[in-house]
Design a protein around this motif. Structure first.
Motif, short mmCIF file in Angstrom:
data_model
loop_
_atom_site.label_atom_id
_atom_site.label_comp_id
_atom_site.label_asym_id
_atom_site.label_seq_id
_atom_site.Cartn_x
_atom_site.Cartn_y
_atom_site.Cartn_z
N GLU A 37 -5.53 1.56 2.23
CA GLU A 37 -5.21 0.58 3.28
C GLU A 37 -5.50 1.14 4.66
N GLU A 38 -5.05 2.38 4.88
CA GLU A 38 -5.17 2.96 6.23
C GLU A 38 -6.62 3.29 6.61
N HIS B 97 0.85 -1.20 0.00
CA HIS B 97 0.00 0.00 0.00
C HIS B 97 0.88 1.24 0.00
N ASP C 207 4.17 -5.04 3.84
CA ASP C 207 3.71 -3.86 4.58
C ASP C 207 4.62 -3.70 5.80
N MET C 208 5.43 -2.64 5.79
CA MET C 208 6.41 -2.37 6.84
C MET C 208 7.53 -3.43 6.82
N ASP D 126 6.07 2.75 6.76
CA ASP D 126 4.68 2.28 6.56
C ASP D 126 4.00 3.15 5.51
N ASN D 127 4.10 2.90 4.24
CA ASN D 127 4.70 1.70 3.72
C ASN D 127 5.62 2.06 2.55
ZN LIG Z 1 0.86 -0.31 6.60
#
Ligand SMILES: [Zn+2]
Length: 453
Positions: free
Chosen positions: A187-188, A135, A215-216, A155-156
């Protein structure tokens, strides 16, 4: 001299066990591809994403220098630049979808954009697709604030930068199966971009064999406990699949396959392949879909019945994730590039790329993998059929482990379509992989003995 010899022998005896040697065969094509990943390119991408100030889902779409619209354009430009080297095999699309409004986490309904790069497979008889996700939206501590600085370096930005490197490298390669790199928005605010893509994939019946969500993947230092380590990465995979029919449930109970979902086989595959190609890296399998109370873009794919996992840093830093950029009590807060370990992202990118390439060069899955349970015996007979599509396997691997072990312990190469092992089917679990002459193996198919009536 004599003393030295005795000393050496006693060390071996004291250690109490033989030291097993493992044979590792690396494919030079995959190895070369992995060596092309550049930590410096990753750093540049992360800095350029952070310079857009915010990638909040409700941020401006009209400013060329900041906001989520600028981020989508940035990704599209980068990808279009890379795919010039692909001799027409790759395309880049901006996929728009509607999201938000009443009863959602977005205060108003808007159009959001996913950026998708598709590298078409060169084998016309093979419709398999492998999907990588990252994302690109970001958030500040207040998730409703669409104008605050929300750098989202780790992130990210980390996942996005890794996927861009993979796009750059794939552009110069000929790959038999189709690969889709999805840069997702939303995503968030509830995994919106992923949910949209998963619904399209389901509706259009895409033959997706695996989804790897990044992701991360760039933080290597913990908050509060101050542990620093960039040699471990987590792969999260679902236990019992989100989508399980009554038939699947019966089979799971009968075969004790609760630790052998397809997503778990993908996770184990990433561990084996990633560690084969990336030095100083241990892939840790986490036997849960995601962290407590937190989600990721692989989950909407799992919910549509696809095989999907999340790749994520082993150590998280809660001073940086979703925090305002400031200094408090001498501690730096906020998700800034100085919290990203670019060498660590390079290695995690390599775990993705090596798994992706090994899987795409491999033959399709063996079919109808069965254990004969018709008689009481201390031998185990396993049979399977060759895959109907794609490249023909030159052999198969039988994977074996005891029932209390979490990962496959032995791997035996077999010619033909059946095997009788001098092991009891009650004491072990088995699976079969297709493999070609160069050692590219398919995902593992868990061997079942049918299901209870
Ligand atoms: Zn994330």
């Amino acid at each position: 001299m004599k003393t030295l010899v005795i000393f050496a022998i006693s060390i071996v005896m004291l250690s109490g066990q033989a030291i097993a040697q493992q044979i590792t065969v690396r494919d030079s094509v995959i190895e070369k591809a992995v060596l092309q990943i550049s930590a410096s390119n990753i750093k540049t991408t992360v800095n350029e994403l952070v310079a857009l100030h915010t990638r909040h889902n409700l941020s401006t779409k009209n400013d060329p220098a900041r906001g989520i619209g600028a981020a989508a354009q940035y990704l599209s430009n980068k990808l279009n630049g890379y795919i010039k080297n692909s001799a027409g095999r790759a395309i880049v699309e901006k996929v728009e979808y509607r999201a938000g409004g009443k009863d959602t986490r977005l205060s108003r309904e808007i159009t959001l954009t996913n950026v998708v790069a598709t590298f078409k497979g060169s084998n016309k008889d093979d419709n398999r697709i492998i999907v990588l996700l990252a994302h690109y939206d970001s958030r500040a501590d207040n998730n409703s604030d669409s104008t605050a600085f929300a750098p989202g370096a780790n992130d990210n930005g980390s996942g996005v930068a890794a996927l861009l490197e993979i796009a750059r490298i794939l552009s110069g390669m000929d790959i038999p199966v189709t690969i889709k790199l999805m840069f997702l928005s939303g995503e968030e605010h509830g995994l919106l971009g992923a949910a949209y893509m998963a619904s399209v994939a389901k509706k259009e019946n895409w033959n997706i064999i695996g989804v790897l969500n990044n992701d991360m993947i760039g933080n290597s230092r913990t908050s509060s406990t101050d542990v620093s380590n960039n040699t471990k990465v987590r792969v999260f995979s679902e236990n019992i699949p989100y989508v399980e029919s009554d038939e699947m449930k019966k089979s799971r109970v009968f075969n004790s396959s609760e630790n052998d979902s397809k997503s778990r086989q993908l996770a184990r595959y990433i561990k084996e392949t990633g560690e084969r190609y990336i030095d100083n890296m241990e892939v840790k399998l986490v036997y849960r879909n995601d962290r407590f109370g937190r989600g990721g873009d692989h989950t909407p794919f799992c919910k549509e019945g696809f095989t999907a996992v999340r790749i994520c840093e082993y150590h998280e830093n809660y001073d940086r994730t979703h925090q305002p950029v400031t200094v408090k009590n001498g501690i730096e807060l906020g998700d800034m590039p100085n919290g990203v370990d670019f060498e660590y992202v390079r290695k995690n990118c390599g775990v993705n790329l090596s798994s992706l390439l090994n899987l795409s060069f491999a033959p399709s899955l063996p079919q109808n993998v069965k254990i004969d349970i018709s008689d009481l015996s201390n031998n185990t007979k396993i049979s399977w059929e060759s895959p109907k599509e794609g490249k023909k396997p030159s052999a198969y691997y039988i994977l074996i482990r005891e029932t209390d072990k979490s990962n496959w312990e032995r791997k035996v190469r077999i010619n033909g379509n059946n095997i009788e092992l001098h092991l009891s089917k009650d004491n072990y679990l088995f699976a079969v992989q297709s493999v070609d002459n160069e050692g590219h193996e398919s995902l593992a198919v868990f061997a079942t003995g049918g299901s209870s009536k």
